[in-house]
Design an enzyme around this catalytic site. Structure first.
Site, PDB file in Angstrom:
ATOM      1  N   PRO A 175       0.783  -1.140  -0.125  1.00  0.00           N
ATOM      2  CA  PRO A 175      -0.074  -0.141  -0.007  1.00  0.00           C
ATOM      3  C   PRO A 175       0.724   1.281  -0.014  1.00  0.00           C
ATOM      4  CG  PRO A 175       0.201  -0.908   2.273  1.00  0.00           C
ATOM      5  CD  PRO A 175       0.928  -1.805   1.398  1.00  0.00           C
ATOM      6  N   GLY A 228      -1.604   4.001  -9.877  1.00  0.00           N
ATOM      7  CA  GLY A 228      -0.687   5.112  -9.655  1.00  0.00           C
ATOM      8  C   GLY A 228      -0.272   6.030 -10.821  1.00  0.00           C
ATOM      9  N   GLU A 250      -3.300   0.745 -14.038  1.00  0.00           N
ATOM     10  CA  GLU A 250      -4.311   2.189 -14.066  1.00  0.00           C
ATOM     11  C   GLU A 250      -3.379   3.082 -13.579  1.00  0.00           C
ATOM     12  OE1 GLU A 250      -6.217   4.640 -13.158  1.00  0.00           O
ATOM     13  OE2 GLU A 250      -6.762   3.837 -11.055  1.00  0.00           O
ATOM     14  N   CYS A 284      -7.778  10.291 -10.181  1.00  0.00           N
ATOM     15  CA  CYS A 284      -7.218   9.962 -11.457  1.00  0.00           C
ATOM     16  C   CYS A 284      -8.379  10.230 -12.479  1.00  0.00           C
ATOM     17  CB  CYS A 284      -6.710   8.387 -11.770  1.00  0.00           C
ATOM     18  SG  CYS A 284      -7.917   7.486 -11.254  1.00  0.00           S
TER      19      CYS A 284
END
Length: 476
Positions: A175, A228, A250, A284
């Site tokens: 994480p 990220g 992603e 995002c």
């Protein structure tokens, strides 16, 4: 405010000694929340070994049983909404309403993939020449390395671990260093739901690159799922190439929010508030550039700025807060520099910024009009509560402007004529397009982008396929 209890490093469900600590801070105040045990590269091999040892047993677990574990994880997560939302708010700064919404969204991935677990892919039939029979099945890809960001510390974890476990994979999660506590809580929740402790290991660390390198070099790791920035994604793809590791990415976005001349301005403003300011713009999928028809530009800018002026900026855990802090002071400086650059080049603030607390990583939301084409705020992923507006008059012109970026994750189109909005949407080079709505995320829909915004899809049926390999058998 109470301090969160320290968490030991667990590998394969067993406490493991470590000489490192990770300090977790509350971005609303800068106050230390807790210190937890942190992994380094020496813990990568034991974690991958534990996942590899657990893989055969979990892969052989009947799909119905795996589904029951995920369904129970969904039930437990919903029952602990208040507790988890508070944890999310404390370590990420997210406003309470946003945090509660995230818990519900995150839990849905457990429910969705619980249902998908018992719907296996595959087919059976004679070959075209009639000389053999074809059987195609789906097998778990193997041990998966999951790497998640800080902006959605629950949803980004469940969107990956739920399909991984549904497919029969085991997983190691790294994480974000800023928000490890929610990931650890989800690990504990899965164990409480009946998942064996060794099928999902969480490695909080301050040495992200070294740990990722060590895991990707481990023979057992056959899958990488990363969310990220595009820059880090390119770096990880390079590392994964050495062992030809299966990758899902992603990555970043630069979402256009197109408003046509016939759009319902009130509806567009409400959609813009969600698409731009959810999680203080730190998403995002956040609307990054507002491309508004010249006939609607003044009305939209004033209505949007007026709505933003009504929002309260403050600690995410306080009632009535609409927008929490950014993740840290570095983020505040970076986004502030984008605003300064735009204003220096001729952009203007539609209204004066609202007040923000004196301490903490806060930034007032800003609506900018008359933003010149060369302003950096139009070309970089803002990741903050800044809405730059440009105008257009020609449809071909706005489509070209919207597509003029290396990114292709999300886009939004508002128009009174839904058919026209759909026509524009189909011309946009983006994996997801919101038509007259400011939300594109749904566990039942394939989430992902085109161009430099990623590889593959998460959610929907595609989400479980990302953790499977097709196997073809033929016999006479």
């Amino acid at each position: 405010m109470t301090t969160v209890a320290p968490s030991p490093l667990l590998i394969g469900g067993s406490p493991t000694s470590t000489g490192h600590e990770l300090v977790v801070h509350d971005p609303a105040s800068g106050v230390e929340i807790t210190r937890i045990a942190a992994a380094d590269e020496s813990h990568a091999a034991p974690a991958a070994d534990a996942a590899a040892a657990a893989l055969p047993g979990w892969a052989a677990t009947p799909p119905r049983r795996r589904a029951e574990v995920l369904a129970e994880a969904h039930r437990l997560m919903i029952s602990r909404t208040d507790e988890l939302a508070t944890l999310i708010s404390r370590e990420s700064g997210k406003a309470a309403a946003d945090a509660r919404a995230e818990v519900g969204y995150a839990a849905e991935f457990f429910r969705w993939f619980a249902e998908e677990t018992v719907r296996p892919d595959g087919h059976f039939g004679p070959s075209p020449d009639g000389k053999s029979t074809t059987v195609v099945t789906a097998q778990p890809v193997g041990v998966a390395l999951l790497i998640t960001p800080w902006n959605f510390p629950a949803a980004m974890v469940t969107r990956k671990v739920a399909p991984a476990l549904a497919a029969g994979c085991t997983a190691v999660l790294k994480p974000a260093a800023e928000t490890p506590l929610t990931a650890l809580a989800i690990r504990d929740l899965l164990v409480a739901a009946g998942a064996p402790a060794d099928v999902f290991t969480v490695l909080p660390t301050t040495r992200a690159d070294a740990v990722a390198r060590a895991l990707l070099n481990h023979d057992a790791v056959r899958k990488l799922s990363f969310t990220g920035s595009t820059g880090v994604g390119r770096h990880l793809l390079g590392l994964a190439a050495g062992r030809v590791v299966n990758c899902s990415m992603e990555l970043g976005g630069n979402a256009p929010f197109v408003v046509c001349a016939d759009a319902d301005i009130n509806a567009a403003v409400q959609g813009a508030l969600i698409a731009k300011l959810r999680n203080a713009g730190q998403a995002c999928t956040a609307a990054n550039r507002f491309l508004v028809h010249a006939d609607a530009a003044d009305a939209f800018a004033e209505a949007f700025a007026a709505a933003v002026a009504e929002l309260r900026v403050g600690p995410g855990t306080e009632p009535g807060t609409d927008i929490g802090p950014l993740i840290d002071d570095r983020a505040v400086r970076r986004v502030s520099d984008l605003v300064t650059d735009a204003v220096d080049r001729g952009a203007r603030m539609v209204r004066e910024p609202v007040a923000v607390p004196d301490s903490g990583s806060y930034l007032a939301p800003v609506v900018l009009a008359g933003v010149p084409a060369d302003a950096a705020v139009l070309h970089e992923e803002i990741f903050g509560p800044v809405a730059p507006i440009r105008t257009w008059t020609d449809t071909d012109e706005v489509v070209a402007a919207a597509n003029d970026t290396e990114y292709g994750l999300a886009a939004y189109v508002y128009a009174g004529d839904t058919g026209r909005a759909l026509e524009i949407g189909r011309r946009l080079q983006y994996g997801m397009v919101g038509v007259n709505r400011g939300v594109v995320s749904d566990p039942a829909a394939p989430f992902g982008g085109m161009k430099q915004s990623g590889l593959g899809r998460e959610g929907a049926r595609e989400g479980i396929r990302a953790f499977q390999e097709a196997q073809f058998l033929t016999y006479a």
